[in-house]
Enzyme design. Structure first.
Site, PDB file in Angstrom:
ATOM      1  N   TYR A   1      -0.345  -1.689   3.224  1.00 36.33           N
ATOM      2  CA  TYR A   1       0.802  -2.004   2.367  1.00 36.33           C
ATOM      3  C   TYR A   1       0.781  -3.469   1.958  1.00 36.33           C
ATOM      4  O   TYR A   1       1.019  -3.796   0.788  1.00 36.33           O
ATOM      5  CB  TYR A   1       2.095  -1.670   3.113  1.00 36.33           C
ATOM      6  CG  TYR A   1       3.347  -1.814   2.291  1.00 36.33           C
ATOM      7  CD1 TYR A   1       3.650  -0.884   1.295  1.00 36.33           C
ATOM      8  CD2 TYR A   1       4.231  -2.862   2.498  1.00 36.33           C
ATOM      9  CE1 TYR A   1       4.806  -1.007   0.534  1.00 36.33           C
ATOM     10  CE2 TYR A   1       5.392  -2.994   1.742  1.00 36.33           C
ATOM     11  CZ  TYR A   1       5.674  -2.060   0.764  1.00 36.33           C
ATOM     12  OH  TYR A   1       6.812  -2.191   0.006  1.00 36.33           O
TER      13      TYR A   1
ATOM     14  N   LYS B   1       0.579  -5.026  -1.857  1.00 32.15           N
ATOM     15  CA  LYS B   1       1.598  -5.891  -2.447  1.00 32.15           C
ATOM     16  C   LYS B   1       1.030  -7.269  -2.801  1.00 32.15           C
ATOM     17  O   LYS B   1       1.498  -7.908  -3.748  1.00 32.15           O
ATOM     18  CB  LYS B   1       2.802  -6.015  -1.504  1.00 32.15           C
ATOM     19  CG  LYS B   1       3.591  -4.714  -1.384  1.00 32.15           C
ATOM     20  CD  LYS B   1       4.087  -4.209  -2.739  1.00 32.15           C
ATOM     21  CE  LYS B   1       4.912  -2.951  -2.653  1.00 32.15           C
ATOM     22  NZ  LYS B   1       5.407  -2.492  -3.967  1.00 32.15           N
TER      23      LYS B   1
END
Length: 262
Positions: free
Chosen positions: A157, A161
């Site tokens: 993740y 990002k």
């Protein structure tokens, strides 16, 4: 109602729940025409009904942000319904926590696909329409505190990002000549369905012992001293979608209660 986005055609991905839903409803109340795009059509349609019953203007579309044809269809839905596309929010995303040494290729690729590639496709397809219109536009993408620093149980993740931050800056450089801006907002720990699922995943991993423990622990780490809710991002979303942000591009606005100071 301020009317700062009155009449603007705004496409929002991940609009069926969480921050996407709250932003869509808020911008519709401000007079925007909303295209709600979500993998779950029933959810998007329910938000559409909520908006129209309150006197707002919205249409629903279903598809996957990783499928270019689906995104192109959503852009065309905006144009067919409202005559043009002025602004695009790329909010759809996924997260599946794993311990760092147990992060698999499948976990990494699927997360980067949706959060990274999905953002790129949304930027590209929205920008193509905005260039065709010749009047500029606004691309707004979703980063995170995980796009500012790495966390041991969220490697995939975090990488996705960080990728969003790079895509945001790349788009800002590439599209400025077309009067298209690209900016990002970066939430922290927000009480949404995504975080509720994440909380249970962390408990299944053995990192916490009861539902809500991870959310409470992360929420307590910010300077404001309370948990974040989806409504906390509305003011920034309105600013980014309106002409108030015309002189800003390539930037990432942190909305995390002071968890990460940059």
């Amino acid at each position: 109602m301020s009317g700062r986005v009155e009449g603007r055609s705004i496409l929002i991905t991940g609009a069926g729940s969480g921050m996407g839903r709250v932003i869509a409803i808020a911008l519709a109340k401000e007079g925007a025409n909303i295209t709600l795009f979500d993998l779950n059509f029933a959810a998007a349609n329910a938000v559409k009904d909520e908006i129209t019953l309150a006197g707002g203007s919205a249409v629903a579309a279903s598809g996957n942000v990783v499928d270019r044809a689906d995104v192109a269809m959503a852009v065309q839905t905006s144009v067919d319904s409202f005559g043009q596309l002025d602004c695009m929010f790329a909010i759809a995303g996924i997260i599946k926590p794993t311990h760092f040494l147990e992060t698999t290729e499948e976990n990494f690729r699927s997360t980067l696909d949706v959060n990274g590639l999905g953002t790129l496709i949304c930027q590209q397809e929205a920008a193509k329409q905005m260039i065709k219109q010749g009047k500029g536009g606004k691309l707004i993408v979703t980063s995170s505190i995980a796009g500012r620093q790495g966390y041991p149980n969220f490697a995939s993740y975090c990488a996705s990002k960080f990728a969003v931050t790079a895509l945001n800056q790349s788009a800002a450089h590439a599209l400025a000549k077309h009067k298209i801006t690209s900016n990002a907002f970066a939430p922290g720990v927000v009480d949404t369905p995504l975080w509720k699922k994440l909380d249970l995943d962390l408990m299944d991993m053995g990192d916490t012992s009861r539902p809500g423990e991870a959310f409470e622990s992360f929420s307590g780490a910010n300077l404001i001293g309370r948990k974040g809710v989806a409504e906390d991002v509305v003011g920034t979303a309105l600013y980014l979608a309106s002409s108030d942000s015309d002189y800003m591009t390539g930037q990432t606005i942190m909305i995390d209660g002071g968890m990460v100071l940059v």
